[in-house]
Design a protein around this motif. Structure first.
Motif, mmCIF file in Angstrom:
data_model
loop_
_atom_site.group_PDB
_atom_site.id
_atom_site.type_symbol
_atom_site.label_atom_id
_atom_site.label_comp_id
_atom_site.label_asym_id
_atom_site.label_seq_id
_atom_site.Cartn_x
_atom_site.Cartn_y
_atom_site.Cartn_z
ATOM 1 N N THR A 124 0.833 -1.205 0.000
ATOM 2 C CA THR A 124 0.000 0.000 0.000
ATOM 3 C C THR A 124 0.861 1.246 0.000
ATOM 4 O O THR A 124 0.599 2.207 -0.737
ATOM 5 C CB THR A 124 -0.930 -0.003 1.229
ATOM 6 O OG1 THR A 124 -1.739 -1.179 1.184
ATOM 7 C CG2 THR A 124 -1.827 1.220 1.254
ATOM 8 N N LEU A 125 1.908 1.236 0.805
ATOM 9 C CA LEU A 125 2.804 2.392 0.887
ATOM 10 C C LEU A 125 3.545 2.614 -0.419
ATOM 11 O O LEU A 125 3.690 3.760 -0.875
ATOM 12 C CB LEU A 125 3.786 2.211 2.043
ATOM 13 C CG LEU A 125 3.138 2.222 3.432
ATOM 14 C CD1 LEU A 125 4.123 1.733 4.472
ATOM 15 C CD2 LEU A 125 2.606 3.599 3.758
ATOM 16 N N LEU A 126 3.995 1.541 -1.056
ATOM 17 C CA LEU A 126 4.693 1.676 -2.334
ATOM 18 C C LEU A 126 3.758 2.209 -3.414
ATOM 19 O O LEU A 126 4.162 3.036 -4.245
ATOM 20 C CB LEU A 126 5.304 0.335 -2.749
ATOM 21 C CG LEU A 126 6.465 -0.150 -1.877
ATOM 22 C CD1 LEU A 126 6.891 -1.554 -2.298
ATOM 23 C CD2 LEU A 126 7.636 0.814 -1.926
ATOM 24 N N GLU A 127 2.508 1.782 -3.410
ATOM 25 C CA GLU A 127 1.523 2.300 -4.363
ATOM 26 C C GLU A 127 1.286 3.787 -4.115
ATOM 27 O O GLU A 127 1.217 4.585 -5.062
ATOM 28 C CB GLU A 127 0.211 1.522 -4.260
ATOM 29 C CG GLU A 127 -0.904 2.032 -5.127
ATOM 30 C CD GLU A 127 -0.682 1.871 -6.621
ATOM 31 O OE1 GLU A 127 -1.457 2.447 -7.390
ATOM 32 O OE2 GLU A 127 0.259 1.159 -7.036
ATOM 33 N N ALA A 128 1.170 4.189 -2.864
ATOM 34 C CA ALA A 128 0.975 5.596 -2.533
ATOM 35 C C ALA A 128 2.181 6.429 -2.982
ATOM 36 O O ALA A 128 2.011 7.523 -3.536
ATOM 37 C CB ALA A 128 0.748 5.761 -1.025
ATOM 38 N N MET A 129 3.381 5.903 -2.772
ATOM 39 C CA MET A 129 4.585 6.607 -3.196
ATOM 40 C C MET A 129 4.623 6.752 -4.712
ATOM 41 O O MET A 129 4.969 7.823 -5.247
ATOM 42 C CB MET A 129 5.830 5.873 -2.691
ATOM 43 C CG MET A 129 6.022 6.008 -1.195
ATOM 44 S SD MET A 129 7.257 4.925 -0.422
ATOM 45 C CE MET A 129 8.518 4.741 -1.630
ATOM 46 N N ARG A 130 4.263 5.696 -5.422
ATOM 47 C CA ARG A 130 4.254 5.740 -6.881
ATOM 48 C C ARG A 130 3.272 6.809 -7.377
ATOM 49 O O ARG A 130 3.600 7.631 -8.230
ATOM 50 C CB ARG A 130 3.880 4.371 -7.451
ATOM 51 C CG ARG A 130 3.906 4.325 -8.984
ATOM 52 C CD ARG A 130 3.395 3.007 -9.528
ATOM 53 N NE ARG A 130 1.979 2.781 -9.263
ATOM 54 C CZ ARG A 130 0.972 3.396 -9.916
ATOM 55 N NH1 ARG A 130 1.227 4.288 -10.860
ATOM 56 N NH2 ARG A 130 -0.280 3.129 -9.618
ATOM 57 N N ARG A 131 2.073 6.808 -6.799
ATOM 58 C CA ARG A 131 1.065 7.772 -7.228
ATOM 59 C C ARG A 131 1.468 9.201 -6.884
ATOM 60 O O ARG A 131 1.225 10.132 -7.665
ATOM 61 C CB ARG A 131 -0.283 7.445 -6.600
ATOM 62 C CG ARG A 131 -0.920 6.214 -7.206
ATOM 63 C CD ARG A 131 -2.243 5.935 -6.520
ATOM 64 N NE ARG A 131 -2.883 4.763 -7.059
ATOM 65 C CZ ARG A 131 -4.116 4.764 -7.562
ATOM 66 N NH1 ARG A 131 -4.824 5.866 -7.572
ATOM 67 N NH2 ARG A 131 -4.632 3.649 -8.011
ATOM 68 N N ALA A 132 2.084 9.390 -5.724
ATOM 69 C CA ALA A 132 2.512 10.728 -5.328
ATOM 70 C C ALA A 132 3.594 11.239 -6.271
ATOM 71 O O ALA A 132 3.584 12.413 -6.682
ATOM 72 C CB ALA A 132 3.028 10.709 -3.882
ATOM 73 N N ARG A 133 4.514 10.368 -6.646
ATOM 74 C CA ARG A 133 5.575 10.770 -7.582
ATOM 75 C C ARG A 133 4.986 11.129 -8.941
ATOM 76 O O ARG A 133 5.354 12.145 -9.546
ATOM 77 C CB ARG A 133 6.610 9.657 -7.724
ATOM 78 C CG ARG A 133 7.737 9.996 -8.667
ATOM 79 C CD ARG A 133 8.797 8.913 -8.711
ATOM 80 N NE ARG A 133 9.740 9.139 -9.769
ATOM 81 C CZ ARG A 133 10.768 9.984 -9.736
ATOM 82 N NH1 ARG A 133 10.987 10.694 -8.640
ATOM 83 N NH2 ARG A 133 11.582 10.125 -10.756
ATOM 84 N N GLU A 134 4.061 10.306 -9.435
ATOM 85 C CA GLU A 134 3.420 10.586 -10.721
ATOM 86 C C GLU A 134 2.684 11.927 -10.663
ATOM 87 O O GLU A 134 2.762 12.708 -11.613
ATOM 88 C CB GLU A 134 2.442 9.469 -11.086
ATOM 89 C CG GLU A 134 3.106 8.191 -11.530
ATOM 90 C CD GLU A 134 2.112 7.064 -11.777
ATOM 91 O OE1 GLU A 134 0.893 7.246 -11.556
ATOM 92 O OE2 GLU A 134 2.573 5.979 -12.179
ATOM 93 N N GLY A 135 2.002 12.174 -9.568
ATOM 94 C CA GLY A 135 1.287 13.445 -9.419
ATOM 95 C C GLY A 135 2.230 14.632 -9.419
ATOM 96 O O GLY A 135 1.928 15.679 -9.998
ATOM 97 N N ALA A 136 3.378 14.472 -8.777
ATOM 98 C CA ALA A 136 4.367 15.556 -8.746
ATOM 99 C C ALA A 136 4.936 15.826 -10.129
ATOM 100 O O ALA A 136 5.178 16.972 -10.490
ATOM 101 C CB ALA A 136 5.481 15.216 -7.755
ATOM 102 N N LEU A 137 5.146 14.780 -10.895
ATOM 103 C CA LEU A 137 5.695 14.937 -12.241
ATOM 104 C C LEU A 137 4.683 15.584 -13.181
ATOM 105 O O LEU A 137 5.065 16.293 -14.118
ATOM 106 C CB LEU A 137 6.164 13.581 -12.797
ATOM 107 C CG LEU A 137 7.389 12.976 -12.106
ATOM 108 C CD1 LEU A 137 7.622 11.556 -12.600
ATOM 109 C CD2 LEU A 137 8.609 13.854 -12.325
ATOM 110 N N GLU A 138 3.397 15.331 -12.948
ATOM 111 C CA GLU A 138 2.344 15.916 -13.786
ATOM 112 C C GLU A 138 2.130 17.388 -13.472
ATOM 113 O O GLU A 138 1.766 18.150 -14.347
ATOM 114 C CB GLU A 138 1.027 15.163 -13.593
ATOM 115 C CG GLU A 138 1.052 13.756 -14.140
ATOM 116 C CD GLU A 138 -0.190 12.973 -13.762
ATOM 117 O OE1 GLU A 138 -1.109 13.540 -13.127
ATOM 118 O OE2 GLU A 138 -0.242 11.772 -14.083
ATOM 119 N N GLY A 139 2.325 17.742 -12.203
ATOM 120 C CA GLY A 139 2.010 19.118 -11.773
ATOM 121 C C GLY A 139 3.170 19.982 -11.860
ATOM 122 O O GLY A 139 3.380 21.064 -12.053
#
Length: 66
Positions: free
Chosen positions: A51-66
């Protein structure tokens, strides 16, 4: 444990205000330290590595998009 990405806070505006208040009066280094400590406390509470790794992946993707 699956990562819940649906709105789940009863009072999100109050939480956001408390999060901002947590940083009030801190310099940049203290603010970054507070963020890191909060992340580690919540990660420990969740305790599920997948769960934590999925959250980290999504947070990184969000940062790269924004």
């Amino acid at each position: 444990m699956a990562l819940n990405t649906q709105p789940n806070l009863t009072r999100p505006d109050d939480f956001y205000e408390a999060l901002i208040d947590m940083h009030r009066g801190l310099d940049d280094a203290q603010s970054q330290s507070a963020n890191a400590q909060l992340i580690l406390l919540l990660a420990n509470h969740i305790g599920n590595e997948a769960t934590l790794l999925e959250a980290m992946r999504r947070a990184r993707e969000g940062a790269l998009e924004g």
